[in-house]
Enzyme design. Structure first.
Site, short mmCIF file in Angstrom:
data_model
loop_
_atom_site.label_atom_id
_atom_site.label_comp_id
_atom_site.label_asym_id
_atom_site.label_seq_id
_atom_site.Cartn_x
_atom_site.Cartn_y
_atom_site.Cartn_z
N CYS A 69 46.54 31.02 39.32
CA CYS A 69 46.82 30.10 38.02
C CYS A 69 45.72 29.55 37.06
O CYS A 69 45.62 29.50 36.06
CB CYS A 69 47.55 28.89 38.54
N CYS A 72 44.01 31.24 33.69
CA CYS A 72 44.58 30.87 32.54
C CYS A 72 44.67 29.37 32.14
O CYS A 72 44.62 29.01 30.91
CB CYS A 72 46.29 31.24 32.39
N HIS A 73 44.94 28.49 33.45
CA HIS A 73 45.13 27.23 32.72
C HIS A 73 44.03 26.16 33.22
O HIS A 73 43.87 24.94 32.68
CB HIS A 73 46.38 26.71 33.79
N MET A 110 53.23 34.51 30.56
CA MET A 110 52.77 34.11 31.73
C MET A 110 53.75 35.18 32.67
O MET A 110 54.97 35.23 32.50
CB MET A 110 53.43 32.68 32.07
N HIS A 353 38.61 34.33 24.29
CA HIS A 353 38.96 35.07 25.49
C HIS A 353 38.14 36.28 25.80
O HIS A 353 37.07 36.34 26.07
CB HIS A 353 40.33 35.22 25.62
N HIS A 395 44.94 40.31 22.64
CA HIS A 395 44.32 40.56 23.75
C HIS A 395 43.51 42.08 23.86
O HIS A 395 44.01 42.89 24.17
CB HIS A 395 45.02 40.39 25.17
FE1 DHE Z 1 40.40 39.73 32.93
C1 DHE Z 1 38.08 41.05 31.07
C2 DHE Z 1 39.36 36.60 32.17
C3 DHE Z 1 43.42 38.39 34.33
C4 DHE Z 1 41.39 42.77 34.07
N1 DHE Z 1 38.90 39.05 31.77
C5 DHE Z 1 38.24 39.72 31.03
C6 DHE Z 1 37.09 38.88 30.28
C7 DHE Z 1 37.58 37.60 30.80
C8 DHE Z 1 38.63 37.80 31.67
C9 DHE Z 1 37.01 36.15 30.38
C10 DHE Z 1 36.09 39.34 29.56
C11 DHE Z 1 34.91 39.54 30.33
C12 DHE Z 1 33.47 40.15 29.54
O1 DHE Z 1 33.79 40.80 28.49
O2 DHE Z 1 32.58 39.73 29.83
N2 DHE Z 1 41.43 37.86 33.28
C13 DHE Z 1 40.73 36.64 32.89
C14 DHE Z 1 41.40 35.66 33.04
O3 DHE Z 1 41.13 34.40 32.82
C15 DHE Z 1 42.73 36.02 33.52
C16 DHE Z 1 43.73 35.84 32.31
C17 DHE Z 1 43.32 35.29 34.66
C18 DHE Z 1 42.67 35.40 36.13
O4 DHE Z 1 43.14 34.73 36.84
O5 DHE Z 1 41.52 35.88 35.77
C19 DHE Z 1 42.46 37.47 33.68
N3 DHE Z 1 42.22 40.43 34.06
C20 DHE Z 1 43.26 39.75 34.47
C21 DHE Z 1 44.06 40.31 35.60
O6 DHE Z 1 45.10 39.86 35.94
C22 DHE Z 1 43.52 41.96 35.15
C23 DHE Z 1 44.75 42.60 34.16
C24 DHE Z 1 43.54 42.87 36.47
C25 DHE Z 1 42.35 42.31 37.46
O7 DHE Z 1 41.79 43.11 37.92
O8 DHE Z 1 42.12 41.21 37.53
C26 DHE Z 1 42.41 41.75 34.37
N4 DHE Z 1 39.93 41.66 32.63
C27 DHE Z 1 40.44 42.71 33.23
C28 DHE Z 1 39.66 43.87 32.60
C29 DHE Z 1 38.49 43.51 31.94
C30 DHE Z 1 38.90 42.02 31.69
C31 DHE Z 1 40.07 45.40 33.22
C32 DHE Z 1 37.68 44.16 31.22
C33 DHE Z 1 38.16 44.84 30.04
C34 DHE Z 1 37.11 46.11 29.43
O9 DHE Z 1 37.43 47.14 29.13
O10 DHE Z 1 36.15 45.99 29.55
#
Ligand code: DHE
Length: 558
Positions: A69, A72-73, A110, A353, A395
């Protein structure tokens, strides 16, 4: 409940003594390698006062909150990508209503944690109660504590001077093995597994160093790992833990009059404590902590938890462009003189984000997803350019850039809250009439997370990972650059798990996507024919999600 609130205030006011004790427990846990246990050890006093949850249940609630959680929150539950869910708000809803939201998710994006099998009914009920209790405040983390976690496994002088293998590093793929806390390095030419390395808890992204010799990973627990791709088998040569909760990492790419910073520095963006940390790029020794606690761009109110979202490294200056989520500011930080640090703070939109460069690498396009907007920052002139509405919660991941036959250079995003791809002009010099305006929109397979293209490809690949419709999150949709809407093709790529994230190989003629499942797979498509070429499988492919090609990551090809 009054009793609970009163004891929470006492807990917060208990002062330095308690915080130090917590921090000691935390650093002790780190030494034992129990990375996420710090969140489990916090707020024990509060739990003791709660009538509805036992200490053990409260600890379980804290762990689930951190794991599912807080991203996001927010740790303090003040809201960002997800809404504000402080205890006073949660008390306005019945436990049954909260359980329904947690179990089934919402139309605003969500996930339904029960529906997707991540939480049981009992865990959902526990979380509903947990949400009606005040959020425990996690401890701070300074340089001294970070240094205790710093390890160099292979000295820089002992590392190979050239690759110890004959493989093509430029076409290696780093792949997240999310629930295993590991990263896999796969040879993009042969599709063979080169090695699996241990990283941080629920590891989030890979970034490649400026030369492409190293991969950096960041765990959700704030552990950053440096992986040497020259070694016979890729290995973690250094690591540090610099936050308690983190999502982003990047490197220094600049070489010019201000100095040679190629592979010299790394930067980690923390969610908690709210700060960014500069590290030595070769050893991961933490060098400098920069707090992000500051005021919101519009109301100028102090925010206690402005988290670091996306970071990109400039290709033309000694700068990182850092998105500060809750304040809506973009910081352009010059890393060439860490003792006399300078930065430009640009007011944009909340809550920032993810994002990436346009094709020229001058403009940074970031989602302010709670306001349904994309924000454009000029990293050369260091100023705000534009913001414009797209759809429900854009996104883009890093985004996608191509040349549209009618509108010229364009960029695009998917959306968390609806099945929509929005395409906007991104060439203010050549096509000013279309710049930063929506020029095309089309329906995708469902609400999704990522899209990707490559300059050598005619296609844009889009996922629908967040769709709740049967089978829709197992789809892949592809749009054509030359016939955008008419050329769209969607198909079901898997019968289990979810399809998430795309990456091209270096040549731009192959696309990789992940089947996000306990027993995961990587599907490799021929980009021209859209035919499946192969599936990479193995016991080691535990919950694969993001994947990054070395060449494309070094040069921001997307
Ligand atoms: Fe991410 C990028 C935050 C959930 C896979 N994710 C990012 C970035 C942020 C972020 C701030 C940018 C980083 C950068 O560019 O420097 N992600 C978050 C969260 O806060 C969120 C919503 C909830 C959490 O609890 O983490 C979250 N993210 C996820 C997932 O559930 C994903 C789908 C699967 C996983 O492995 O956790 C996921 N996030 C990704 C990926 C990127 C990413 C694959 C990079 C994309 C790219 O092409 O470079």
């Amino acid at each position: 409940m009054e009793r609970v609130r009163a004891s929470f205030l006492e807990n917060s006011a208990a002062g330095v003594g308690r915080e130090v004790a917590q921090l000691k427990r935390f650093t002790g846990a780190l030494c034992c390698g129990l990375a996420v246990s710090l969140f489990l050890t916090l707020g024990a006093g509060l739990a003791a006062a709660a009538t509805s949850l036992s200490d053990e249940q409260f600890e379980q609630g804290k762990f689930i909150y951190f794991d599912r959680c807080s991203g996001c929150h927010g740790a303090l539950r003040k809201g960002a990508t997800g809404p504000k869910i402080t205890a006073d708000r949660m008390l306005k809803q019945s436990l049954a209503e909260l359980e329904e939201t947690i179990f089934d998710g919402t139309d605003a994006g969500m996930p339904g944690w029960g529906r997707t099998g991540e939480l049981t009914k009992a865990e959902t009920a526990l979380m509903a109660k947990y949400m009606q209790l005040p959020a425990p405040i996690p401890p701070e983390m300074g340089l001294k504590d970070m240094k205790k976690t710093h390890k160099v496994h292979v000295l820089v002088s002992d590392r190979p001077k050239k690759p110890e293998h004959g493989r093509n590093i430029d076409n290696f793929f780093g792949t997240i093995l999310r629930d295993a806390g590991q990263g896999a390095i796969i040879d993009g030419d042969t599709k063979e597994l080169v090695g699996v390395v241990d990283t941080g808890h629920a590891v989030h992204i890979f970034r490649a160093s400026a030369t492409g010799r190293y991969f950096y990973t960041i765990g959700r627990d704030g552990k950053v790992s440096l992986i040497d791709l020259y070694a016979k088998k890729p290995q973690v040569v250094a690591e540090s833990r610099v936050c308690l909760d983190a999502r982003s990492v990047d490197v220094s790419k600049y070489k010019g009059p201000k100095g040679d910073f190629v592979d010299k520095l790394a930067v980690v963006g923390c969610y908690w404590p709210p700060q960014m940390v500069v590290l030595d790029g070769q050893t991961l020794e933490p060098l400098k902590v920069i707090s992000t606690r500051s005021s919101t761009y519009d109301t100028n109110e102090y925010h206690p938890e402005p988290r670091v979202a996306t970071i990109v490294a400039s290709h033309h200056d000694s700068e990182w462009v850092v998105a500060i989520k809750e304040t809506g500011m973009v910081w352009i930080v010059d890393y060439s003189d860490l003792d006399n640090l300078t930065m430009t703070q640009i007011a944009t939109e909340r809550f920032l984000h993810d994002g990436g460069f346009d094709a020229t690498k001058r403009y940074l396009l970031i989602a302010a997803n709670m306001r349904d907007q994309m924000v454009v920052v000029d990293t050369k002139d260091k100023k705000f350019v534009a913001k414009f509405e797209t759809g429900v919660k854009p996104h883009p991941g890093r985004g996608a850039n191509w040349v549209d036959p009618k509108y010229g250079p364009v960029s695009a995003t998917t959306h968390l809250g609806e099945a929509l791809i929005s395409v906007y002009g991104s060439d203010p010099d050549g096509h000013p009439q279309h710049a930063w305006k929506i020029v095309r929109e089309a329906e995708t397979g469902g609400p999704g997370l990522f899209l990707k293209t490559h300059p050598n490809s005619n296609h844009i690949w889009v996922d629908s990972t967040l769709s709740k419709e049967e089978g829709a999150n197992q789809q892949v949709c592809v749009f054509r650059k030359d016939q955008f809407e008419e050329g769209k093709k969607c198909w079901q790529a898997t019968k289990r798990g979810k399809i998430v994230h795309f990456e091209y190989n270096k040549a731009g003629d192959e696309v990789w996507t992940a089947v996000w499942d306990k027993k995961g797979e990587i599907i490799v498509y021929d980009d021209k024919t859209l035919k499946e070429k192969t599936r990479i499988k193995g016991d080691w492919l535990v919950t694969p999600t993001g994947k990054w090609n070395v060449h494309n990551t070094v040069y921001d090809v997307y």
